[in-house]
Design a protein around this motif. Structure first.
Motif, PDB file in Angstrom:
ATOM      1  N   LYS A   1       0.786  -1.116   0.033  1.00 39.59           N
ATOM      2  CA  LYS A   1       0.009  -0.180  -0.157  1.00 39.59           C
ATOM      3  C   LYS A   1       0.873   1.288  -0.038  1.00 39.59           C
ATOM      4  O   LYS A   1       0.299   2.226  -0.240  1.00 39.59           O
TER       5      LYS A   1
ATOM      6  N   SER B   1      -8.218  -0.959   2.975  1.00 40.14           N
ATOM      7  CA  SER B   1      -8.873  -0.764   1.613  1.00 40.14           C
ATOM      8  C   SER B   1      -7.637  -0.856   0.338  1.00 40.14           C
ATOM      9  O   SER B   1      -6.569  -0.584   0.844  1.00 40.14           O
TER      10      SER B   1
ATOM     11  N   ASN C   1      -5.848  -0.033  -1.798  1.00 36.71           N
ATOM     12  CA  ASN C   1      -5.376   0.978  -2.850  1.00 36.71           C
ATOM     13  C   ASN C   1      -3.965   1.363  -2.277  1.00 36.71           C
ATOM     14  O   ASN C   1      -3.641   1.319  -1.118  1.00 36.71           O
TER      15      ASN C   1
ATOM     16  N   HIS D   1      -7.080  12.600   1.796  1.00 36.24           N
ATOM     17  CA  HIS D   1      -7.205  11.280   1.503  1.00 36.24           C
ATOM     18  C   HIS D   1      -8.230  11.115   0.309  1.00 36.24           C
ATOM     19  O   HIS D   1      -8.844  12.088   0.036  1.00 36.24           O
TER      20      HIS D   1
ATOM     21  N   SER E   1     -10.372   4.413  -2.575  1.00 42.63           N
ATOM     22  CA  SER E   1     -10.424   3.044  -2.458  1.00 42.63           C
ATOM     23  C   SER E   1     -11.166   2.326  -3.568  1.00 42.63           C
ATOM     24  O   SER E   1     -11.792   2.916  -4.504  1.00 42.63           O
TER      25      SER E   1
HETATM   26 MG    MG Z   1      -8.100   3.231   3.144  1.00 43.39          MG
END
Ligand code: MG
Ligand code: TXA
Length: 323
Positions: free
Chosen positions: A52, A143, A145, A236, A151
């Motif tokens: 990630k 998530s 991503n 985010h 996401s």
């Molecule tokens: Mg997340």
């Protein structure tokens, strides 16, 4: 890395075995796709952070298949949390609870609490049950991503995000597009009263109805500073395109709004959801589509009202935050 598009009992068994071996499996949930690893395996968890690109120390949600396993991970569970669990699990809700010794620092970001969720997606539940049958205790899954990005709500979005970072033995389970489309509601259950750390499809109103109490949303900001949570950062869920929540689009800019709004002249319509629920469901795919088309700017008319609109506005505000 392999993508498994027909999730049969055999492929779910195989995916569970992959997790037991310490490899990673991205899987569908009703909210967004998760990047799963055995929550007791330190090395496997370290790989989640690497894949990630997530800064170490941000806690992970542990997914379990049933309430019977809750005591393994959490202790001193307040009565209101049990009531929430009975009302909304399996479903798009994560409870932050005091941890047991099973929830190690590498899961909790060295905090004394742990995030737990029982998802309702049939593939997620089948995978969790099979994983537990093979001796596993819980699947940690953020998530699927890269850190700070949008996401994924489809298996192909997971592939676009993570294909370059996954290894040969890792898997992506394709369970179709996610129905909810935004991440689970996170509720802090470490105090006398519950409070919402991240809004989602289990709304403030639903929680208040289930518990017969009023929740103070004002605690949200002061608590976020004390509780570490990546999704609580100001920026985010951001696509490459710049998001504008006010102003009008110019020629070639993207435009997202409920179906009832007409597209301004020259703008490119990116999504036209017919309800706030559909808005949540299509938002992240709309961001991805805009990025694939190379749009530089997306003008968004946010939904109004309460319910799921609160979660959508939370994500929109963060995706629009200047990085
Ligand atoms: Mg997340
Ligand atoms: O819907 C979801 O919750 C999805 C699916 C895959 O279950 N998962 C997800 O995980 O959104 P993630 O890691 O992308 O976002 C979870 C958020 C992060 O901001 C994390 O820091 C926070 O939850 N979190 C997890 N455990 C926590 C804890 N013990 N205390 C405070 N925040 C926590």
């Amino acid at each position: 890395m392999s993508i498994i598009s027909n999730c049969t009992a055999t492929s779910v068994n195989d995916a569970a075995a992959t997790l037991i071996k310490g490899d990673l499996v991205a899987f569908p949930t009703e909210t967004v796709y998760g990047l799963g690893a055995d929550a007791t395996n330190k090395d496997a968890i370290a790989r989640i952070y690497k894949v990630k690109g997530r800064p170490v120390g941000h806690p992970l949600i542990v997914h379990i298949s049933s309430l019977a396993n809750l005591d393994k991970w959490a202790r001193d569970i307040p009565e209101y949390a049990v009531n929430l669990a009975r009302a909304f699990w399996p479903g798009p809700m994560t409870l932050i609870l005091p941890r047991t010794d099973l929830a190690k620092d590498f899961i909790t970001g060295s905090q004394d609490n742990v995030g737990i969720r029982i998802p309702s997606h049939t593939v997620a539940l089948a995978l969790l049950k099979e994983f537990e049958d093979q001796g596993g205790l819980g699947i940690a899954a953020p998530s699927a991503n890269r850190f700070g990005a949008v996401s994924p709500t489809t298996a192909s979005a997971v592939e676009i995000e993570l294909a370059d970072y996954l290894s040969e033995n890792d898997q992506i389970l394709d369970g179709g597009p996610c129905l909810v489309g935004v991440e689970s509601t996170i509720i802090n259950c470490t105090r006398d009263q519950p409070s919402i750390l991240r809004p989602g499809a289990i709304t403030k109103e639903m929680i208040e109805d289930a518990l017969g109490i009023t929740i103070d949303l004002n605690t949200l900001n002061s608590e976020s500073v004390q509780i570490k949570a990546a999704g609580l950062l100001e920026s985010h869920y951001a696509p490459n395109a710049k998001i504008f929540l006010t102003g009008s689009p110019a020629l070639g800019d993207g435009f997202i709004a409920l179906d009832s709004f007409t597209t301004p002249a020259g703008a490119i319509r990116v999504a036209s959801p017919k309800s706030n629920e559909e808005y949540a469901q299509v938002l992240y795919e709309a961001f991805r589509w805009a990025d694939i088309k190379g749009l530089r700017r997306i003008f968004v008319i946010p939904p109004t009202g309460d319910g799921i609109a609160v979660a959508i506005n939370d994500r929109l505000t963060k995706s629009a935050f200047e990085k």
